[in-house]
Design a protein around this motif. Structure first.
Motif, PDB file in Angstrom:
ATOM      1  N   GLU A 164      56.038  92.387  89.013  1.00 45.43           N
ATOM      2  CA  GLU A 164      56.503  93.656  89.906  1.00 45.43           C
ATOM      3  C   GLU A 164      55.333  94.205  90.706  1.00 45.43           C
ATOM      4  O   GLU A 164      55.168  94.283  91.944  1.00 45.43           O
ATOM      5  N   LEU A 165      54.377  94.476  89.978  1.00 45.36           N
ATOM      6  CA  LEU A 165      53.082  95.003  90.668  1.00 45.36           C
ATOM      7  C   LEU A 165      52.341  94.152  91.625  1.00 45.36           C
ATOM      8  O   LEU A 165      52.178  94.546  92.738  1.00 45.36           O
ATOM      9  N   VAL A 166      52.076  92.898  91.079  1.00 46.06           N
ATOM     10  CA  VAL A 166      51.234  92.027  91.808  1.00 46.06           C
ATOM     11  C   VAL A 166      52.130  91.632  93.152  1.00 46.06           C
ATOM     12  O   VAL A 166      51.482  91.376  94.182  1.00 46.06           O
ATOM     13  N   LYS A 167      53.514  91.347  93.016  1.00 49.38           N
ATOM     14  CA  LYS A 167      54.243  91.045  94.350  1.00 49.38           C
ATOM     15  C   LYS A 167      54.017  92.318  95.331  1.00 49.38           C
ATOM     16  O   LYS A 167      53.698  91.936  96.598  1.00 49.38           O
ATOM     17  N   ASP A 168      54.147  93.485  94.725  1.00 49.37           N
ATOM     18  CA  ASP A 168      54.015  94.487  95.766  1.00 49.37           C
ATOM     19  C   ASP A 168      52.635  94.603  96.288  1.00 49.37           C
ATOM     20  O   ASP A 168      52.405  94.712  97.600  1.00 49.37           O
ATOM     21  N   LYS A 169      51.536  94.285  95.577  1.00 50.08           N
ATOM     22  CA  LYS A 169      50.228  94.223  96.042  1.00 50.08           C
ATOM     23  C   LYS A 169      50.005  93.150  97.231  1.00 50.08           C
ATOM     24  O   LYS A 169      49.437  93.327  98.293  1.00 50.08           O
ATOM     25  N   ILE A 170      50.310  91.834  96.756  1.00 50.48           N
ATOM     26  CA  ILE A 170      50.370  90.999  97.718  1.00 50.48           C
ATOM     27  C   ILE A 170      51.139  91.346  99.185  1.00 50.48           C
ATOM     28  O   ILE A 170      50.514  90.912 100.280  1.00 50.48           O
ATOM     29  N   VAL A 171      52.227  91.577  98.870  1.00 51.12           N
ATOM     30  CA  VAL A 171      53.035  91.772 100.188  1.00 51.12           C
ATOM     31  C   VAL A 171      52.523  93.099 101.020  1.00 51.12           C
ATOM     32  O   VAL A 171      52.348  92.915 102.177  1.00 51.12           O
ATOM     33  N   ASN A 172      52.454  94.263 100.170  1.00 53.12           N
ATOM     34  CA  ASN A 172      52.205  95.369 101.237  1.00 53.12           C
ATOM     35  C   ASN A 172      50.790  95.942 101.174  1.00 53.12           C
ATOM     36  O   ASN A 172      50.588  97.048 101.829  1.00 53.12           O
ATOM     37  N   VAL A 173      49.792  95.230 100.498  1.00 52.02           N
ATOM     38  CA  VAL A 173      48.504  95.692 100.459  1.00 52.02           C
ATOM     39  C   VAL A 173      47.524  94.677 100.946  1.00 52.02           C
ATOM     40  O   VAL A 173      46.895  94.731 102.013  1.00 52.02           O
ATOM     41  N   LEU A 174      47.704  93.577 100.276  1.00 56.21           N
ATOM     42  CA  LEU A 174      46.486  92.266 100.715  1.00 56.21           C
ATOM     43  C   LEU A 174      46.990  91.682 101.912  1.00 56.21           C
ATOM     44  O   LEU A 174      46.290  91.198 102.751  1.00 56.21           O
ATOM     45  N   GLY A 175      48.363  91.486 102.111  1.00 59.26           N
ATOM     46  CA  GLY A 175      48.978  90.821 103.198  1.00 59.26           C
ATOM     47  C   GLY A 175      48.780  89.375 103.361  1.00 59.26           C
ATOM     48  O   GLY A 175      48.593  88.554 104.149  1.00 59.26           O
ATOM     49  N   SER A 176      48.693  88.761 101.827  1.00 57.14           N
ATOM     50  CA  SER A 176      48.415  87.310 101.683  1.00 57.14           C
ATOM     51  C   SER A 176      49.568  86.568 101.491  1.00 57.14           C
ATOM     52  O   SER A 176      49.490  85.364 101.037  1.00 57.14           O
ATOM     53  N   ASP A 177      50.875  87.041 101.488  1.00 60.84           N
ATOM     54  CA  ASP A 177      51.994  86.507 101.244  1.00 60.84           C
ATOM     55  C   ASP A 177      52.234  85.364 102.290  1.00 60.84           C
ATOM     56  O   ASP A 177      51.956  85.524 103.536  1.00 60.84           O
TER      57      ASP A 177
END
Length: 311
Positions: A295-308
């Motif tokens: 859950e945490l990693v998916k949120d980081k990728i989409v909402n912080v990193l922008g790498s999705d």
């Protein structure tokens, strides 16, 4: 697909205004939670092993787990050594199948940092491996990395060109206000990354990938779960996520995340045992911890990193 280096990842990230998540791994459940999340949103990732992780799990076990993740997901994944303390550690990881290593000589004088980094770079490049170096010193504690606030200092932009050209490193970790560990800033403070330093560094090193260590944001939902289920974590806040996203839109191509993963795993396990005090099967409570990491990693990728969607 074999393990890859970060060279192509960083090139695309720099041009696209996003960052690659570099997540620290210690065991199977952490690897699975991270890679399952990345697979669902099709994000390239870096899985990295610190000194503590290699002592706990052994480098060969971590490498095999990461290779299994590549086979399972088909994602481009880098296996990275986090905070290599000396040439011997870096050489051992290069010889053992890591595709990226960090030599952390940031505590040494400038010329010694260059010399040691260059030695690692020459060996790594001969073996097709890329090298991250560090200039500046972050405060905080993470495994064997311990830097007091008095010994920390921001990266000096006027030094970066000489450092990169003489050392030959492939990416550079800089100090602009992040710090290692979960207890970064006291509640009521307003953490502010030094974007002026980042901007000046990017001007002096156009197109060159910059790295942020100590970038966990200390998610308060997991802190609350831990404290609601018997934990006693003191109040603390991390790096604001909107500032990390801004850094990713600039020159930062790699953002390290470790403490947040530990919080997620601990929250899942504590919550599980509070609800099921009679359970003793690791697959049950570790599975809950893995779900929170996902859950945490998916949120980081989409909402912080922008790498999705970038895999």
């Amino acid at each position: 697909m074999p393990l890859v280096t970060s060279a192509e990842m960083f090139k695309k990230a720099y041009e696209g205004g996003y960052a690659i998540g570099a997540f620290n791994v210690n065991n199977m459940e952490i690897v699975q939670g991270i890679t399952e999340a990345a697979a669902e949103v099709r994000a390239p990732i870096i899985l990295q092993a610190s000194a503590g992780a290699r002592k706990y799990a052994k480098a060969v076990y971590l490498r095999k787990l990461v290779e299994a993740a590549v086979e399972d997901t088909g994602l481009p994944i880098v296996l990275h050594l986090d905070h290599g303390a000396d040439f011997e550690v870096c050489k051992d990881c290069i010889d053992g199948g890591f595709t990226s290593v960090m030599i952390d000589a940031s505590s040494k004088p400038f010329t010694e940092n260059i010399a040691l980094t260059k030695k690692v770079v020459e060996y790594a490049h001969d073996h097709g491996v890329v090298v991250e170096a560090e200039l500046g010193a972050l405060a905080g504690v993470e495994d064997d990395v311990q830097v007091s606030a008095e010994d920390s200092h921001y990266t000096r932009p006027e030094e970066v060109e000489e450092f990169v050209s003489r050392s030959g490193c492939d990416s550079l970790a800089i100090a602009i206000g992040t710090s290692h560990g979960a207890y970064k800033f006291k509640p009521g403070t307003k953490p502010q990354l030094r974007f002026d330093i980042l901007e000046e560094v990017s001007k002096r090193l156009p197109g060159f990938p910059i790295v942020l260590h100590g970038a966990s944001s200390v998610p308060q939902n997991f802190v609350k779960i831990i404290n609601d289920h018997g934990g006693k974590m003191p109040g603390a806040i991390g790096v604001p996520e909107e500032q990390l996203r801004q850094a990713a839109r600039m020159a930062v191509c790699k953002i390290n995340i470790d403490s947040d993963l530990r919080l997620a795993m601990t929250a899942g396990i504590r919550e599980h045992f509070d609800a099921h005090p009679d359970h003793f099967d690791p697959r049950q409570y570790m599975g809950d911890g893995r779900n929170y990491i996902k859950e945490l990693v998916k949120d980081k990728i989409v909402n912080v990193l922008g790498s999705d969607g970038k895999a």
